[in-house]
Design an enzyme around this catalytic site. Structure first.
Site, PDB file in Angstrom:
ATOM      1  N   ASN A  60       0.802  -1.220   0.000  1.00 16.35           N
ATOM      2  CA  ASN A  60       0.000   0.000   0.000  1.00 16.35           C
ATOM      3  C   ASN A  60       0.841   1.280   0.000  1.00 16.35           C
ATOM      4  O   ASN A  60       2.047   1.241   0.210  1.00 16.35           O
ATOM      5  CB  ASN A  60      -0.990  -0.057   1.156  1.00 16.35           C
ATOM      6  CG  ASN A  60      -2.141  -0.974   0.791  1.00 16.35           C
ATOM      7  OD1 ASN A  60      -2.853  -0.735  -0.175  1.00 16.35           O
ATOM      8  ND2 ASN A  60      -2.310  -2.053   1.547  1.00 16.35           N
ATOM      9  N   HIS A  88      23.737   1.842   6.686  1.00 16.00           N
ATOM     10  CA  HIS A  88      24.882   2.644   6.286  1.00 16.00           C
ATOM     11  C   HIS A  88      26.071   2.265   7.159  1.00 16.00           C
ATOM     12  O   HIS A  88      25.917   2.016   8.356  1.00 16.00           O
ATOM     13  CB  HIS A  88      24.589   4.139   6.466  1.00 16.00           C
ATOM     14  CG  HIS A  88      23.585   4.664   5.511  1.00 16.00           C
ATOM     15  ND1 HIS A  88      23.882   4.921   4.196  1.00 16.00           N
ATOM     16  CD2 HIS A  88      22.280   4.964   5.667  1.00 16.00           C
ATOM     17  CE1 HIS A  88      22.801   5.355   3.582  1.00 16.00           C
ATOM     18  NE2 HIS A  88      21.809   5.393   4.454  1.00 16.00           N
ATOM     19  N   ALA A 136       0.426  -2.312  14.094  1.00 16.72           N
ATOM     20  CA  ALA A 136       0.705  -0.959  13.603  1.00 16.72           C
ATOM     21  C   ALA A 136       1.773  -0.278  14.452  1.00 16.72           C
ATOM     22  O   ALA A 136       1.763  -0.364  15.681  1.00 16.72           O
ATOM     23  CB  ALA A 136      -0.573  -0.131  13.604  1.00 16.72           C
ATOM     24  N   LYS A 156       7.707  -7.035  20.286  1.00 15.57           N
ATOM     25  CA  LYS A 156       7.724  -8.221  21.141  1.00 15.57           C
ATOM     26  C   LYS A 156       6.469  -9.032  20.889  1.00 15.57           C
ATOM     27  O   LYS A 156       5.431  -8.474  20.508  1.00 15.57           O
ATOM     28  CB  LYS A 156       7.790  -7.812  22.612  1.00 15.57           C
ATOM     29  CG  LYS A 156       9.066  -7.050  22.975  1.00 15.57           C
ATOM     30  CD  LYS A 156       9.207  -6.917  24.463  1.00 15.57           C
ATOM     31  CE  LYS A 156      10.420  -6.155  24.924  1.00 15.57           C
ATOM     32  NZ  LYS A 156      11.568  -6.068  24.111  1.00 15.57           N
ATOM     33  N   ARG A 159       1.045 -12.279  21.641  1.00 17.01           N
ATOM     34  CA  ARG A 159       0.309 -13.544  21.698  1.00 17.01           C
ATOM     35  C   ARG A 159       0.466 -14.248  20.357  1.00 17.01           C
ATOM     36  O   ARG A 159       1.127 -13.746  19.468  1.00 17.01           O
ATOM     37  CB  ARG A 159      -1.159 -13.341  22.042  1.00 17.01           C
ATOM     38  CG  ARG A 159      -2.030 -12.693  20.999  1.00 17.01           C
ATOM     39  CD  ARG A 159      -3.482 -12.562  21.502  1.00 17.01           C
ATOM     40  NE  ARG A 159      -4.372 -12.102  20.481  1.00 17.01           N
ATOM     41  CZ  ARG A 159      -5.121 -12.884  19.712  1.00 17.01           C
ATOM     42  NH1 ARG A 159      -5.081 -14.176  19.851  1.00 17.01           N
ATOM     43  NH2 ARG A 159      -5.924 -12.376  18.798  1.00 17.01           N
TER      44      ARG A 159
END
Length: 163
Positions: A60, A88, A136, A156, A159
């Site tokens: 997207n 870099h 997100a 992390k 679940r």
């Protein structure tokens, strides 16, 4: 039909029913391999060394993919994501960072049936397992197991999908 023929000629492989928006930016065309039903939306930057895209993928707007990346089948990448395989160089203090050689831990591998939600960052050398979800705004610095849902910065496991 015209753009289909152009991409068939430009890319290493261009699958049927795929679409690349005219406002997408591609570099190293001959190193891009796309399966069937791949959608590259507007303002996507594919500035790659090597890119392999499976079938049924949607990338997207405003997503950037850099370096060596392998993406499996049935993958959704939301807007504003960064997938960057490489860094870099910073070791030589007498040389500007911009002039130093790039480094890489290896390709980023995104396996089948993965959803990468908006504003996420996937860093160098990471592998995201089959069926995983990146929430997100996450920054993925380590491998993600299959079916895991990860969130945060650094990401992390919160679940598993089959819990």
């Amino acid at each position: 039909m015209g753009s289909f023929l152009v991409y068939v000629l430009l890319l290493k492989k261009y699958g049927k029913k795929s679409f690349i928006h005219p406002l997408a930016s591609l570099r190293n065309h001959k190193n891009i391999s796309m399966g069937k039903k791949v959608i590259i939306n507007r303002n996507v930057n594919l500035w790659i060394t090597s890119l392999s895209l499976g079938n049924n993928i949607q990338i997207n707007p405003n997503t950037c993919i850099y370096g060596d990346v392998i993406i499996g089948n049935n993958v959704m990448i939301a807007p504003n994501c960064m997938i960057a395989s490489g860094n870099h160089g910073i070791e030589d203090n007498d040389e500007p960072m911009m002039a130093q050689k790039c480094t890489s831990k290896g390709p980023i591998i995104i396996e089948d049936d993965v959803w990468i939600a908006a504003n996420s960052v996937i860093l160098d050398g990471v592998q995201i397992g089959k069926g995983a979800i990146v929430a997100a705004g996450s920054v993925v610095t380590k491998n993600v197991p299959s079916m895991a849902i990860v969130a945060g910065s650094p990401a992390k496991i919160i679940r598993y999908r089959n819990d």
